[in-house]
Design an enzyme around this catalytic site. Structure first.
Site, PDB file in Angstrom:
ATOM      1  N   GLU A  44      22.915  25.109  47.613  1.00  0.00           N
ATOM      2  CA  GLU A  44      24.110  24.910  46.809  1.00  0.00           C
ATOM      3  C   GLU A  44      25.227  24.320  47.677  1.00  0.00           C
ATOM      4  O   GLU A  44      25.447  24.743  48.805  1.00  0.00           O
ATOM      5  CB  GLU A  44      24.566  26.253  46.234  1.00  0.00           C
ATOM      6  CG  GLU A  44      25.870  26.201  45.449  1.00  0.00           C
ATOM      7  CD  GLU A  44      26.304  27.576  44.955  1.00  0.00           C
ATOM      8  OE1 GLU A  44      27.157  27.630  44.057  1.00  0.00           O
ATOM      9  OE2 GLU A  44      25.789  28.604  45.467  1.00  0.00           O
ATOM     10  N   LYS A 131      27.017  23.276  37.441  1.00  0.00           N
ATOM     11  CA  LYS A 131      27.050  24.725  37.297  1.00  0.00           C
ATOM     12  C   LYS A 131      27.906  25.107  36.089  1.00  0.00           C
ATOM     13  O   LYS A 131      29.069  24.717  35.984  1.00  0.00           O
ATOM     14  CB  LYS A 131      27.624  25.347  38.574  1.00  0.00           C
ATOM     15  CG  LYS A 131      27.448  26.852  38.712  1.00  0.00           C
ATOM     16  CD  LYS A 131      27.927  27.282  40.099  1.00  0.00           C
ATOM     17  CE  LYS A 131      27.589  28.730  40.389  1.00  0.00           C
ATOM     18  NZ  LYS A 131      27.990  29.121  41.761  1.00  0.00           N
ATOM     19  N   CYS A 165      22.744  29.295  41.984  1.00  0.00           N
ATOM     20  CA  CYS A 165      23.278  30.592  42.411  1.00  0.00           C
ATOM     21  C   CYS A 165      23.315  31.581  41.239  1.00  0.00           C
ATOM     22  O   CYS A 165      22.285  31.861  40.648  1.00  0.00           O
ATOM     23  CB  CYS A 165      24.647  30.394  43.051  1.00  0.00           C
ATOM     24  SG  CYS A 165      25.128  31.705  44.209  1.00  0.00           S
TER      25      CYS A 165
END
Length: 308
Positions: A44, A131, A165
């Site tokens: 990430e 995200k 994540c």
């Protein structure tokens, strides 16, 4: 292609130095390719960085001038998608003839996004995922993605997909990926807790897919002299300790987490294991119960920009 070698690259960003980061991306992709990897996953926010331990001058109801300068510097380290830096990443994928998945900080107008990019072995950008839900203070510096980037590129090795994540704790997002037939579930992260491995095992078991999770290993020394995280100023102070892993569709850990260093982890991924796993668990097939449960996913782009 039934069997491939998959790799997760556990490295830290040279913070606020995008050219050096891209050089490091090329070097470590070549290392993974030297181990015959056909799919390489980076962590990430690798390109653009994850400046763990700073607060961007935020207090409830106020922002400082110093924090605005920190954000400006972070913004300048981000990349445009598409853009010249994306072309460089594509060239790295093509040079190494590998499918490449990279976490980046994407700059779009005045907003930053935590994004995952997928590249073909020919260097073509296959798709991007922003995200959906930044966590905690991330919401101050990153915008929110939307359903239009819930992509699952189909490639010669199989269907790619995944989540970034703590998106992996969003059941609906995981199910959306399973519905798209993801075979190689990529999970770039900076979560270095011991509980991350069982999380990845759960995803693999639930989706009956291979999970490749790449986490950064980052120390204070990865940043410049004026980078001052709360954890301390000693160059060897560990900010993100690693913990990358690769897991099979039956939850077997194929590449155990490694902590405390930069490294490449690889494993043989046999796609027949996906079919063997779905024999008794297919959450979007015989285990789905659509008479009771339905998932609606809005994949429309959310934008105030006028479309011509």
């Amino acid at each position: 292609m039934t069997k491939i070698t998959g790799a997760v690259v556990q490295v830290g960003t040279p913070l606020y130095d995008t050219p050096k980061t891209l050089e490091k991306l090329g070097d470590w992709t070549a290392k993974a390719r030297s181990e015959h990897a056909k799919l390489v996953v980076f962590p990430e926010a690798f390109v653009g960085g994850y400046p763990k331990g700073i607060d961007f001058g935020v207090r409830l109801g106020s922002r400082s001038d110093e924090g605005r300068d920190v954000f400006r510097r972070y913004y300048e380290s981000a990349i445009d998608v598409p853009g010249p830096d994306v072309e460089v990443i594509g060239e790295i994928a093509a040079k190494n003839a590998t499918h490449l998945v990279v976490g980046v900080i994407e700059r779009d107008g005045g907003t930053l996004y935590c994004t995952m990019l997928y590249f073909s072995p020919q260097g073509r950008l296959l798709g991007k995922h922003r995200k959906l839900m930044p966590t905690a203070l991330e919401r101050v510096v990153w915008g929110f993605g939307d359903g239009s980037t819930l992509v699952a590129p189909k490639t010669e090795i199989g269907t790619l997909g995944g989540a970034i994540c703590w998106e992996n704790y969003m059941p609906q997002l995981r199910l959306a990926m399973y519905q798209k037939g993801v075979e190689f579930y990529c999970a770039p992260t900076v979560d270095d807790r011991d509980v991350w491995l069982p999380t990845m095992q759960t995803v693999a078991l639930e989706g009956r897919c291979f999970v490749l999770s790449a986490c950064q290993f980052m120390t204070r020394g990865h940043g410049p002299a004026d980078f001052n995280p709360i954890q301390g100023d000693a160059p060897d102070t560990v900010l993100i300790r690693g913990g990358s892993c690769i897991v099979s569709p039956l939850g077997e850990v194929l590449a155990e987490p490694v902590f405390g260093k930069e490294t490449v982890l690889t494993a043989e991924l046999d796609k027949s294991e996906i079919v063997r796993g779905k024999y008794d668990m297919d959450v979007v097939g015989h285990y789905a119960r659509p008479d009771i449960f339905q998932l609606h996913v809005n994949e429309n782009e959310q934008s105030i920009t006028m479309k011509k």
